[in-house]
Design a protein around this motif. Structure first.
Motif, PDB file in Angstrom:
ATOM      1  N   ALA A  82      -9.733  63.438 -29.438  1.00 11.08           N
ATOM      2  CA  ALA A  82     -10.059  62.031 -29.202  1.00 11.08           C
ATOM      3  C   ALA A  82      -9.477  61.196 -30.340  1.00 11.08           C
ATOM      4  O   ALA A  82      -9.948  61.257 -31.468  1.00 11.08           O
ATOM      5  CB  ALA A  82     -11.569  61.840 -29.118  1.00 11.08           C
ATOM      6  N   SER A  83      -8.441  60.432 -30.043  1.00 11.63           N
ATOM      7  CA  SER A  83      -7.830  59.585 -31.060  1.00 11.63           C
ATOM      8  C   SER A  83      -8.379  58.161 -31.004  1.00 11.63           C
ATOM      9  O   SER A  83      -8.241  57.408 -31.959  1.00 11.63           O
ATOM     10  CB  SER A  83      -6.309  59.576 -30.908  1.00 11.63           C
ATOM     11  OG  SER A  83      -5.958  59.186 -29.603  1.00 11.63           O
ATOM     12  N   MET A  84      -8.983  57.803 -29.881  1.00  8.75           N
ATOM     13  CA  MET A  84      -9.621  56.496 -29.743  1.00  8.75           C
ATOM     14  C   MET A  84     -10.961  56.689 -29.050  1.00  8.75           C
ATOM     15  O   MET A  84     -11.088  57.542 -28.174  1.00  8.75           O
ATOM     16  CB  MET A  84      -8.756  55.539 -28.912  1.00  8.75           C
ATOM     17  CG  MET A  84      -7.453  55.159 -29.559  1.00  8.75           C
ATOM     18  SD  MET A  84      -6.499  54.034 -28.525  1.00  8.75           S
ATOM     19  CE  MET A  84      -7.469  52.552 -28.680  1.00  8.75           C
ATOM     20  N   THR A  85     -11.958  55.905 -29.450  1.00  2.83           N
ATOM     21  CA  THR A  85     -13.280  55.978 -28.837  1.00  2.83           C
ATOM     22  C   THR A  85     -13.918  54.594 -28.864  1.00  2.83           C
ATOM     23  O   THR A  85     -13.503  53.719 -29.624  1.00  2.83           O
ATOM     24  CB  THR A  85     -14.220  56.931 -29.607  1.00  2.83           C
ATOM     25  OG1 THR A  85     -14.411  56.423 -30.927  1.00  2.83           O
ATOM     26  CG2 THR A  85     -13.680  58.343 -29.663  1.00  2.83           C
ATOM     27  N   ALA A  86     -14.950  54.421 -28.060  1.00  2.71           N
ATOM     28  CA  ALA A  86     -15.817  53.260 -28.193  1.00  2.71           C
ATOM     29  C   ALA A  86     -16.540  53.407 -29.537  1.00  2.71           C
ATOM     30  O   ALA A  86     -16.735  54.529 -30.016  1.00  2.71           O
ATOM     31  CB  ALA A  86     -16.830  53.221 -27.049  1.00  2.71           C
ATOM     32  N   GLU A  88     -19.525  53.426 -30.395  1.00  4.45           N
ATOM     33  CA  GLU A  88     -20.692  54.311 -30.336  1.00  4.45           C
ATOM     34  C   GLU A  88     -20.311  55.790 -30.399  1.00  4.45           C
ATOM     35  O   GLU A  88     -21.161  56.631 -30.678  1.00  4.45           O
ATOM     36  CB  GLU A  88     -21.498  54.070 -29.054  1.00  4.45           C
ATOM     37  CG  GLU A  88     -22.018  52.662 -28.890  1.00  4.45           C
ATOM     38  CD  GLU A  88     -21.004  51.705 -28.251  1.00  4.45           C
ATOM     39  OE1 GLU A  88     -21.350  50.532 -28.104  1.00  4.45           O
ATOM     40  OE2 GLU A  88     -19.890  52.126 -27.905  1.00  4.45           O
ATOM     41  N   LEU A  89     -19.056  56.098 -30.129  1.00  3.70           N
ATOM     42  CA  LEU A  89     -18.609  57.494 -30.094  1.00  3.70           C
ATOM     43  C   LEU A  89     -17.627  57.831 -31.207  1.00  3.70           C
ATOM     44  O   LEU A  89     -16.926  58.846 -31.128  1.00  3.70           O
ATOM     45  CB  LEU A  89     -17.984  57.805 -28.726  1.00  3.70           C
ATOM     46  CG  LEU A  89     -18.925  57.650 -27.526  1.00  3.70           C
ATOM     47  CD1 LEU A  89     -18.172  57.922 -26.233  1.00  3.70           C
ATOM     48  CD2 LEU A  89     -20.121  58.564 -27.663  1.00  3.70           C
ATOM     49  N   ASP A  90     -17.573  57.029 -32.250  1.00  4.42           N
ATOM     50  CA  ASP A  90     -16.668  57.284 -33.361  1.00  4.42           C
ATOM     51  C   ASP A  90     -16.825  58.682 -33.934  1.00  4.42           C
ATOM     52  O   ASP A  90     -15.871  59.269 -34.438  1.00  4.42           O
ATOM     53  CB  ASP A  90     -16.859  56.251 -34.473  1.00  4.42           C
ATOM     54  CG  ASP A  90     -16.142  54.940 -34.209  1.00  4.42           C
ATOM     55  OD1 ASP A  90     -15.320  54.884 -33.265  1.00  4.42           O
ATOM     56  OD2 ASP A  90     -16.418  53.961 -34.923  1.00  4.42           O
ATOM     57  N   CYS A  91     -18.020  59.233 -33.862  1.00  4.10           N
ATOM     58  CA  CYS A  91     -18.266  60.565 -34.413  1.00  4.10           C
ATOM     59  C   CYS A  91     -17.467  61.645 -33.688  1.00  4.10           C
ATOM     60  O   CYS A  91     -17.334  62.754 -34.200  1.00  4.10           O
ATOM     61  CB  CYS A  91     -19.758  60.886 -34.374  1.00  4.10           C
ATOM     62  SG  CYS A  91     -20.443  60.943 -32.695  1.00  4.10           S
ATOM     63  N   LEU A  92     -16.910  61.338 -32.518  1.00  3.55           N
ATOM     64  CA  LEU A  92     -16.168  62.335 -31.749  1.00  3.55           C
ATOM     65  C   LEU A  92     -14.684  62.369 -32.118  1.00  3.55           C
ATOM     66  O   LEU A  92     -13.963  63.251 -31.665  1.00  3.55           O
ATOM     67  CB  LEU A  92     -16.291  62.053 -30.253  1.00  3.55           C
ATOM     68  CG  LEU A  92     -17.717  62.165 -29.680  1.00  3.55           C
ATOM     69  CD1 LEU A  92     -17.688  61.879 -28.192  1.00  3.55           C
ATOM     70  CD2 LEU A  92     -18.315  63.525 -29.961  1.00  3.55           C
ATOM     71  N   ARG A  93     -14.236  61.437 -32.926  1.00  6.81           N
ATOM     72  CA  ARG A  93     -12.825  61.422 -33.307  1.00  6.81           C
ATOM     73  C   ARG A  93     -12.513  62.609 -34.189  1.00  6.81           C
ATOM     74  O   ARG A  93     -13.261  62.950 -35.090  1.00  6.81           O
ATOM     75  CB  ARG A  93     -12.477  60.141 -34.049  1.00  6.81           C
ATOM     76  CG  ARG A  93     -12.409  58.942 -33.164  1.00  6.81           C
ATOM     77  CD  ARG A  93     -11.813  57.795 -33.911  1.00  6.81           C
ATOM     78  NE  ARG A  93     -12.078  56.566 -33.189  1.00  6.81           N
ATOM     79  CZ  ARG A  93     -11.824  55.387 -33.659  1.00  6.81           C
ATOM     80  NH1 ARG A  93     -11.303  55.245 -34.853  1.00  6.81           N
ATOM     81  NH2 ARG A  93     -12.090  54.311 -32.951  1.00  6.81           N
TER      82      ARG A  93
END
Length: 95
Positions: A82-86, A88-93
């Motif tokens: 994941a190179s981009m996220t909302a 709220e989901l920054d932790c998934l980058r």
């Protein structure tokens, strides 16, 4: 990070008979820090799991799923970054 797509290969009655065991297995995966999210597909033809870690570790975990042991589901694993996220989901980058 991995997306695991489960597809049921048996009637829902067979799936439902193993559901409590499958939930315990999911809880163990969360406790181990490998699973990030999980849930049923709609319509109910399988499920989706979001996971992290090493692929071999994930494959070993999936092999212990009661659905896999009973051969009532097949699994497709897709790795992605994941190179981009909302926000709220920054932790998934970059997992």
């Amino acid at each position: 990070m991995f997306i695991v797509s489960l597809s049921y290969t048996a009637p829902l009655s067979d799936i439902d008979a193993l559901l409590d065991q499958h939930i315990v297995w999911l809880q163990q995966g969360y406790a181990a820090g490998l699973l990030l999210a999980s849930g049923r597909k709609s319509p109910r033809t399988g499920g989706v799991i979001l996971a992290r870690g090493e692929r071999a570790e994930l494959e070993a975990l999936l092999a212990r799923d009661p659905f896999a042991v009973a051969n009532v589901a097949r699994y497709e694993i897709t790795e992605f970054h994941a190179s981009m996220t909302a926000p709220e989901l920054d932790c998934l980058r970059n997992i």
